[in-house]
Write an enzyme that holds these catalytic residues in place. Sequence first.
Site, mmCIF file in Angstrom:
data_model
loop_
_atom_site.group_PDB
_atom_site.id
_atom_site.type_symbol
_atom_site.label_atom_id
_atom_site.label_comp_id
_atom_site.label_asym_id
_atom_site.label_seq_id
_atom_site.Cartn_x
_atom_site.Cartn_y
_atom_site.Cartn_z
ATOM 1 N N TYR A 180 24.239 37.270 71.824
ATOM 2 C CA TYR A 180 24.909 37.340 70.422
ATOM 3 C C TYR A 180 26.219 37.807 70.265
ATOM 4 C CZ TYR A 180 25.024 39.089 65.421
ATOM 5 O OH TYR A 180 25.285 39.660 64.222
ATOM 6 N N LYS A 195 29.501 35.797 68.844
ATOM 7 C CA LYS A 195 30.223 36.226 67.756
ATOM 8 C C LYS A 195 31.686 36.465 68.091
ATOM 9 C CE LYS A 195 26.895 36.307 64.416
ATOM 10 N NZ LYS A 195 27.052 35.469 63.414
#
Length: 303
Positions: A155, A159
């Site tokens: 993640y 991001k």
Amino acid sequence: MDLQGKVAVVTGSGRGLGLAYARALAAAGAAVVVNDVDQDAVDAAVASITSAGGRATGAVAAVGDSDAAQLLVDTAVREFGSLDVLVTNAGILRDRVLWKMTDDDFDAVVRVHLRGTFTCARAAAIRMREQGTGGRLVLISSPAGQRGNFGQTNYAAAKAGIVAMARTWAMELSRAGITVNAVVPVAATEMTRTIPAFAPVIEEAERTGNPLPDWLRKEEGLGTVEDVAALITFLASDASRDVTGQAVGIGGDRLALWTHPREKAVALADGGWSAGAIAARWHDGVGAEPETYGIPAPKAPEA
């Protein structure tokens, strides 16, 4: 903020932050394509927007591949005639520490967040350039992508990549009048409810209907999903025509501009550096004030 005549696609907008973005854009006058993998969630989201007087249609697709991205663009053009705004919000979580994270855990998250942002933005940019009237790409990042976060290799990497893409595309699309910005949101969602310091406060606010306390809204920058949606509306509007290539944080009462990586300390050595010279000068040289890493643990004020 007036978005009359604008058409927006919001990925992952069947619930949570994405739904708040779609509702806010529609309330400002934009026609919205609601996207999710869940047909029921899409139908409910569209109904909530149209019942409030807005214009919306749904497109069920799992973002990641080019076909899904093209479906979203085609739906906007077919139903509303153009595409002016893309908000890439869709995402999933597969949290594991490094030594327990599988290839599938990593690939699934990167596919939705990073590849999904890429394929949707590419399809949108092609359409916007053909239209010749500019546009807005709003890419959703996360504090994890700026600072790292325990158990979120996949993640955080995705991001962080999204912010890098925003800065790159801002250069590439500037001549076409298309702005590209990354948003770093913090809000009371299913994910933040799992944080021990936040959970009881969020639950109490929901039980009583009272607003979240000031320490949470100001110091931690945590508020409602509607607090974040205001920034999306601004970045979708003509008022942000000169804002591009930025990573903007928002949550609760807090609005912030994130810096891009830069050299913090520099040392020079004639002829270059040996490993021994680096070791000898590290702790009182460039490494004297090392950078922090990870999202700081929230701290509630003492009673």
